[in-house]
Design an enzyme around this catalytic site. Structure first.
Site: not given
Length: 721
Positions: A88, A224, A656
């Site tokens: 992402h 991810d 992240s």
């Protein structure tokens, strides 16, 4: 005799409980670990030293960590500058290389050779060279009684002098950040590389598996991750993109552990967490979860339903809105979890208990009373006063942000204001720059989708914003449309000159004065200007005054907490997008009564969730084939393929893509999310339910090697068994 035994045991129990709380909470500055955290980290199981994490004399862990684009974290995992981050985080770059004919989001991408690695204009990776404490010099001219403006002006003057005098290389840059609400200042010397190329990404059916349904929740089964590479000039220094650039040879890169984790294993996360507000008073937490979060969730919920409806029917719209949808949904769901978590853990009540203890200690010390008496009560009162303005502010900002036509109108108004300030002679130059900046905007714009979002959100805005905050111009427009948001939206989108790039070009090709005059007739810009004026006159000005008072008192309250509660609590600075270290242990948790979540998930769970053809839960045929054959290579464990795990590391947005390291500083996972109940950790960390979610590094390697066949990337890494 019993008392002599029990009392020491109670003391020991309190110490253990205190250490358990400390062991999970906190986002610590790496250069201060040796004095604040090293002993505790070693007691929890860490086998390296603080100097192995942060060192300016030799390569250390901090030299493998980068700020990825300024919005995520990434880590160097090979001697050739190979970067690992989240899918992402790389999503926007992957999308820009995608088309209906060559959809990298859907199909994935793997550069089989260095020549196939794709450049990404505007994407950068920033290393931290060193961190200096400049508090004394920065605050040298600050005097009691200064206004916020005077105080900041004095600090800015000193910071300019400090930056001018700092020792650094010509290609390096500096960044100064305030900490503890401006009670401390640190200077960061940085190196930024601007040639960052896409190397590999799994299809979204792996990298985004579970999509929005699984976002912010556990158990999770998402691969991810994505891979990039930093390129440098032939001298190894930062350089703009060139085909002659070479892969960066970093000061340090992370070795990769193949061992996996077990319950209670030590874990450590390094990264660039974006923003937390852990030291707010109780009324501020109440404002956040009971008013602000609720307003933003309501607006985004409506926008997302409309986007989702169009994306499911139209492939082109799905590509156009993929990144927008993901970005909008991300914090929409986070805010819902934040509200839920604070309520579940009695976060407001615990803040009030903390404040009661603070007041009791304050009252016991005359010096503290003289310095801090009334600060907390006044601060809580100011947050009560700002509540209705803050709610309106968020309705307004969410409206302009989610209705893209209003965003375009806002940008047009700013462009014309810029011309007004710099002179009409600059119109041609500024117009060219403005139109160039809008090309990307309209590339992913669909007026049909936006019209429906506008109609839905305008209705919510009209219901949610008190009449006295609207302004007469807006109310006039609203009444002209019979207070019907659909009627208003149809009028705007049928008549506005901002609904496409071609129309915008034609609109601004007119002379400057004509464009300014036409703005008052165009229904979109007329409405945007009316809403903006109402907001500035009735909300922005009062909010600014209240916020300045809050900022001043919040800084004083921060110092008061450190002075008064320092013997009972260890303080770490709120996140502000600077390099931090957080540590904890692998562990499950109990989100609700009679429910327990284990700490690991496996590929079996992916197949259990599999829905053929579904955009959230589809599974690639190749992955199904590998699963059926149990063909996991060296990455599986006892016939199973680990996918994700959780631990008690204190993380937030910006983390992240952060590396998750074991006790030896080896890469074991990739941070990508938090549990839904624990998203409130930005304002109220609670070790009972706050968990970060990570993809197991062995799953990453399995996808790269066995699924994609891109073994050259695994061969670059240093794997440790």
């Amino acid at each position: 005799m019993l008392q002599r035994i029990v009392k020491p045991l109670l003391v020991l129990a309190l110490v253990v409980l205190t250490q358990r709380t400390y062991a999970t909470e906190g986002m610590w500055l790496p250069q201060l670990l040796s004095g604040l955290n090293e002993k505790e980290m070693k007691a929890m199981g860490m086998k390296i030293n603080a100097s192995d994490i942060y060192n300016i004399n030799k390569g250390s862990l901090k030299d493998a960590i980068v700020s990825f684009g300024g919005f995520c974290t990434a880590e160097v995992i090979s001697s050739q500058g190979l970067l690992l981050t989240n899918h992402h985080c790389g999503y926007d770059a992957i999308q820009k290389h995608s088309s209906v004919q060559n959809n990298l989001l859907e199909n994935g991408f793997w550069a089989k050779t260095a020549a196939e690695e794709l450049p990404n204009p505007g994407l950068f990776a920033t290393f931290i060279v060193r961190i200096d404490d400049i508090t004394k010099a920065a605050l040298q001219d600050v005097k009691p009684g200064m206004s916020e403006r005077e105080r900041q002006s004095a600090i800015d003057k000193r910071l300019h002098e400090i930056r001018q005098a700092v020792k650094k290389e010509a290609w390096q840059e500096t960044m100064v950040k305030p900490f503890f609400e401006g009670n401390q200042y640190f200077l960061f010397v940085t190196e930024t590389y601007r040639d960052v190329r896409l190397v590999g990404a799994p299809p979204s059916s792996i990298g985004k598996f579970g999509s929005d349904t699984d976002n912010w929740v556990w158990p999770r089964h998402t691969g991810d991750f994505s891979m990039f590479r930093i390129y440098a000039g032939k001298d190894g220094k930062p350089a703009p993109y060139s085909k002659d650039n070479v892969p960066l040879q970093p000061k340090y890169f992370l070795p990769v552990s193949m061992k996996g984790v077990k319950q209670q294993d030590f874990t450590m996360v390094l990264g660039f967490p974006g923003r937390t507000t852990e030291y707010l008073p109780s009324e501020a937490v109440k404002l956040t979860v009971e008013t602000v979060d609720a307003s933003k969730v309501e607006m985004r919920d409506a926008a997302l339903k409309i986007m989702d409806g169009y994306m499911r029917k139209d492939e082109q719209i799905k590509i156009q809105y993929a990144a927008k949808y993901a970005s909008t949904a991300n914090y929409w769901k986070k805010w819902m979890g934040e509200m839920k978590g604070v309520k579940q853990t009695n976060g407001i009540g615990k803040k009030q208990q903390y404040e009661a203890e603070y007041r009791q200690l304050l009252a016991s010390n005359p010096l503290w009373r003289q310095k801090y008496d009334g600060v907390l009560d006044t601060l809580n009162d100011l947050y009560r006063q700002i509540t209705p303005y803050a709610q309106t502010r968020d309705y307004y900002s969410e409206l302009v942000k989610n209705v893209e036509l209003f965003t375009a109108g806002d940008r047009l108004i700013n462009f014309l204001s810029d011309v007004h300030e710099k002179g009409e002679g600059q119109y041609e130059t500024l117009r060219k720059e403005f139109l160039e900046s809008m090309q990307a905007f309209y590339q992913n714009y669909n007026a049909r989708v936006d019209r429906d979002i506008c109609a839905s959100l305008m209705e919510l805005y009209a219901k949610g914003v008190p009449k006295q905050f609207n302004g007469t111009e807006y109310l006039q427009i609203w009444n002209e449309s019979n207070k019907d948001s659909r009627l208003l939206a149809d009028k705007i989108y049928n008549l506005s000159g901002l609904t496409s790039m071609d129309k915008l070009k034609a609109f601004v090709q007119q002379p400057y004065n004509t464009v300014v005059a036409q703005m008052w007739k165009d229904p979109a810009t007329r409405l945007v200007m009316a809403m903006r004026k109402g907001y500035v006159d009735n909300v922005s000005k009062p909010v600014t005054d209240l916020q300045n008072n809050i900022n001043n008192l919040q800084r004083t309250y921060m110092q008061a907490q450190m002075d008064i509660m320092g013997s009972k609590k260890r303080f770490y600075p709120d996140a502000n997008s600077t390099l931090r270290v957080t540590y904890g242990k692998v562990d499950g948790y109990n989100p609700r009564d009679a429910i327990h979540y284990d700490f690991y998930t496996y590929l079996d769970g992916v197949m259990e969730k599999y829905i053929p053809g579904d955009y959230e839960f589809n599974v690639p045929a190749r992955l199904i084939e590998l699963y059926k054959k149990k063909d996991y290579g060296r990455y599986g464990v006892n016939g199973r393929m680990p996918v994700c795990f959780i631990a008690s590391n204190h993380t937030t947005g910006g983390n992240s893509g952060s590396p998750v390291l074991d006790a030896n500083g080896r890469l074991i996972g990739l941070n990508f999310d938090r549990t839904w109940e624990g998203t409130m950790s930005d304002i109220n960390y609670d070790p009972s339910i706050c968990r970060n979610i990570m993809v197991d590094i062995r799953y990453v390697l399995f996808i790269v090697d066995k699924f994609a066949g891109c073994t050259r990337l695994v061969d670059e890494m240093k794997l440790v068994n």
